[in-house]
Each structure stands twice: as C-alpha cells, then as structure tokens.
Design an enzyme around this catalytic site. Sequence first.
Site, mmCIF file in Angstrom:
data_model
loop_
_atom_site.group_PDB
_atom_site.id
_atom_site.type_symbol
_atom_site.label_atom_id
_atom_site.label_comp_id
_atom_site.label_asym_id
_atom_site.label_seq_id
_atom_site.Cartn_x
_atom_site.Cartn_y
_atom_site.Cartn_z
ATOM 1 N N ASN A 102 14.984 -21.384 -1.248
ATOM 2 C CA ASN A 102 15.021 -23.031 -1.349
ATOM 3 C C ASN A 102 13.498 -23.705 -1.148
ATOM 4 O O ASN A 102 12.630 -22.891 -0.958
ATOM 5 C CB ASN A 102 16.192 -23.391 -0.413
ATOM 6 C CG ASN A 102 16.751 -24.786 -0.779
ATOM 7 O OD1 ASN A 102 16.362 -25.459 -1.718
ATOM 8 N ND2 ASN A 102 18.101 -24.646 -0.508
ATOM 9 N N HIS A 132 -1.855 -13.857 14.462
ATOM 10 C CA HIS A 132 -3.267 -13.743 14.617
ATOM 11 C C HIS A 132 -3.784 -12.900 15.870
ATOM 12 O O HIS A 132 -2.979 -13.102 17.011
ATOM 13 C CB HIS A 132 -4.065 -15.332 14.699
ATOM 14 C CG HIS A 132 -3.907 -16.003 13.408
ATOM 15 N ND1 HIS A 132 -4.952 -15.460 12.242
ATOM 16 C CD2 HIS A 132 -3.161 -16.772 12.833
ATOM 17 C CE1 HIS A 132 -4.625 -16.316 11.208
ATOM 18 N NE2 HIS A 132 -3.641 -16.877 11.543
ATOM 19 N N LYS A 198 17.727 -38.568 29.213
ATOM 20 C CA LYS A 198 17.145 -39.212 30.413
ATOM 21 C C LYS A 198 17.471 -40.713 30.053
ATOM 22 O O LYS A 198 16.520 -41.130 29.247
ATOM 23 C CB LYS A 198 15.727 -38.899 31.018
ATOM 24 C CG LYS A 198 15.658 -37.417 31.235
ATOM 25 C CD LYS A 198 14.342 -37.271 31.746
ATOM 26 C CE LYS A 198 14.094 -35.930 32.502
ATOM 27 N NZ LYS A 198 12.792 -35.613 33.174
#
Length: 210
Positions: A102, A132, A198
């Site tokens: 896609n 890496h 929260k």
Amino acid sequence: MIKILTKTINTIMNDIHNRGLFITLYMNMSHFIGVLRGFLFKVIYSKNIKSTIFSLQSNSSIEIFNKSSRLYIGKFAFIRKNASIRIDFNGLLTIGDKVFINDNCTINCVKHISIGKFTKIGPNVSINDHDHNYKNHSNGHLVKGDVYIGENVWIGSNVVIVRDTFIGDNAVIAAGSVVKGKVPANSLYLNKREPIIKPFTTGEKVREIL
C-alpha cells in the site's frame, strides 16, 4: 490465453456496471501506467531485477545501489503510490506473486528480505533487515539480519518490521506493531498498548501534572 482474455473482459464489464464507465477507465489507465512504470525500472536495472508483469504506481521508486543487489518480483505484484524500495550491498529482496504493497511503504534491504505470495501490506509500513551499528563502528556501520514474511500474511498500517524477524504463513500483524523475532503461522501479533489519561483543570500548567 483465451481464458485470461475472457476473465479480463468480464472483470471490466462488471466494473463498468458497479463503478461506472469513467471511473473504470480511469482506474484501468492508472493500472496500465503502473505496469509501464514497472517495466521502465526493470529496463533501468536490467541486471538487477527479474520479474514478469508488476505494477508500480505514481511516485513509487526502486533504487538499487550495488551491482550485486538483486530484486525478484512475482507475477501481478502491485505497489501503490509513494512507496520506496532500496537495495544495497549483496541485498536480495524477493516479492512473491500477487503481493499488495500500500501507499507510503518503505523497504530497505542490504542482506535478505522475502515477502511471500498473496501477502497484503497496509500503508506506512517500514521493513528493514539492518540496524545502524552505533556500538562498534570498527565492524562496519550496519548490523545485518534477515526478514522472512510468509504467504498470505496481513500486515496492518504503520507496522515496523526489523531485522531477524520470521513471520509465518497466514499471520496477521496488528496496526502500529513493532515486530522482531518469530511470529508463528496462523496467529495474531500485536503490541500491548495501554492509554494513560490524566485530567487537568483549565489553565493548569502541564509541568504540574507530569
């Protein structure tokens, strides 16, 4: 050949009936241009790409940076818009028959990535067979591995698949997952995520909440 032609004509006629003439013509023209773009990249990288008919939609690209890199694409693979495929070093990338990739997907291969036939990949998916090497630059700047994705696998949007991953046939990878390691065949894989909410009052400073 006659069966394929008959099936194609029947499919077009059904699309005209269900979608309308203009949309059907536009859709099939887009497919045709995608096939031409796929053929163009095959010509550009004639020594690196082996394929039959595949579609590469607009703004999608294939970049091959090494004469030893190889790309095998199966019949009727379909790659939608803005996808990026990069292969370097001795990288071997295999995309099976009728694989669907896609929009906005990236595939980066420097060793070995295999995608089995009939696999469907959602938008914004990233597949990498390397990391890496930030710990030890003396051994090269990349840590390489393998990625194997089986047949008829469903991969949801925004999934990240990293090196040393094996996904079995018919597996389903939930949207937003980060995948590493072995995913058994015929299983659903998802990362557990719990929302944290929260409450705060209007005007309350964020730093006082955290």
